[in-house]
Design a protein around this motif. Structure first.
Motif, PDB file in Angstrom:
ATOM      1  N   PHE A 154      -7.688   1.637   2.397  1.00 47.74           N
ATOM      2  CA  PHE A 154      -7.267   1.113   1.097  1.00 47.74           C
ATOM      3  C   PHE A 154      -7.929  -0.204   0.723  1.00 47.74           C
ATOM      4  O   PHE A 154      -7.481  -0.901  -0.181  1.00 47.74           O
ATOM      5  N   CYS A 155      -9.004  -0.561   1.408  1.00 54.07           N
ATOM      6  CA  CYS A 155      -9.764  -1.754   1.022  1.00 54.07           C
ATOM      7  C   CYS A 155     -10.669  -1.415  -0.157  1.00 54.07           C
ATOM      8  O   CYS A 155     -11.305  -0.362  -0.180  1.00 54.07           O
ATOM      9  N   HIS A 156     -10.723  -2.327  -1.110  1.00 56.43           N
ATOM     10  CA  HIS A 156     -11.603  -2.153  -2.258  1.00 56.43           C
ATOM     11  C   HIS A 156     -13.041  -2.498  -1.859  1.00 56.43           C
ATOM     12  O   HIS A 156     -13.254  -3.441  -1.095  1.00 56.43           O
TER      13      HIS A 156
ATOM     14  N   PRO B 271       1.166   6.612   0.708  1.00 58.36           N
ATOM     15  CA  PRO B 271       0.054   5.660   0.759  1.00 58.36           C
ATOM     16  C   PRO B 271      -0.665   5.584  -0.588  1.00 58.36           C
ATOM     17  O   PRO B 271      -0.866   6.606  -1.252  1.00 58.36           O
ATOM     18  N   ALA B 272      -1.031   4.376  -0.988  1.00 56.01           N
ATOM     19  CA  ALA B 272      -1.718   4.183  -2.266  1.00 56.01           C
ATOM     20  C   ALA B 272      -2.559   2.912  -2.219  1.00 56.01           C
ATOM     21  O   ALA B 272      -2.159   1.910  -1.626  1.00 56.01           O
ATOM     22  N   MET B 273      -3.703   2.960  -2.868  1.00 55.04           N
ATOM     23  CA  MET B 273      -4.528   1.770  -3.015  1.00 55.04           C
ATOM     24  C   MET B 273      -3.896   0.881  -4.077  1.00 55.04           C
ATOM     25  O   MET B 273      -3.413   1.371  -5.099  1.00 55.04           O
TER      26      MET B 273
ATOM     27  N   HIS C 256       0.810  -1.222   0.000  1.00 54.59           N
ATOM     28  CA  HIS C 256       0.000   0.000   0.000  1.00 54.59           C
ATOM     29  C   HIS C 256       0.843   1.272   0.000  1.00 54.59           C
ATOM     30  O   HIS C 256       0.441   2.304   0.520  1.00 54.59           O
TER      31      HIS C 256
ATOM     32  N   HIS D 267     -14.770  -1.564   3.476  1.00 53.00           N
ATOM     33  CA  HIS D 267     -14.115  -0.559   2.635  1.00 53.00           C
ATOM     34  C   HIS D 267     -14.368   0.874   3.118  1.00 53.00           C
ATOM     35  O   HIS D 267     -13.608   1.778   2.786  1.00 53.00           O
TER      36      HIS D 267
END
Length: 162
Positions: free
Chosen positions: A80-82, A16-18, A9, A75
């Motif tokens: 960062f949960c889809h 931070p990134a999805m 992530h 989410h």
């Protein structure tokens, strides 16, 4: 050959990134998580005698509903949960020994990413609900450990996914 493990992530600059899952195949995914709730001896005895009912209602039934709702909203809680379409949720709550409840949450989907966080969220929110419904009896109730018991689907399987 062992592959190098990295945090997923974070982008190349360490921000931070999805995770981009667009290139992954849609596969069947499932995960199993558990959380424990440990009561003082006198509280456990009182709950056993009452059939796990409190002045607020059926403890187990309420915890199952709360855990299921939490699975569907993971989410919204974990950045960062889809968002996932959930195919199935099963929450089981049983006594383990004289003073401890074991809460198990199994989650299924067909997607590009797994449901580990959904299973963990369901189990822990169900445990928090038990605490909320029983806290009038004692604040010495202990939650945890919460853990992933297993997952299936994706790059690698782990443990027992139920």
């Amino acid at each position: 050959m062992k592959r190098k493990q990295t945090l997923t992530h974070l982008d190349a600059a360490g921000h931070p990134a999805m995770v981009d899952v667009s290139g992954k195949a849609v596969t069947a995914r499932q995960a199993l998580a558990e959380c424990r709730v440990r009561f003082p001896a006198d509280v456990a005895a009182q709950l056993r005698k009452s059939g796990l009912r409190s002045a607020k209602g059926g403890i187990v039934d309420t915890a199952i509903i709360a855990g299921t709702l939490a699975v569907k909203r993971t989410h919204e809680l974990i950045p960062f949960c889809h968002p996932l379409l959930i195919d199935g949720v099963r929450i089981a709550i049983d006594w383990r020994g004289e003073r401890e409840l074991r809460i198990e949450c199994a989650v299924k989907t067909s997607h590009r990413t797994g449901v580990e966080m959904e299973a963990l969220t369901g189990a822990t929110v169900a445990a928090l609900t038990v605490y909320d419904m029983c806290k009038a009896l004692s604040h010495a109730i202990v939650l945890g450990p919460a853990k992933l018991a297993g997952k299936r689907g994706g790059k690698r399987d782990f443990g027992s996914a139920g």
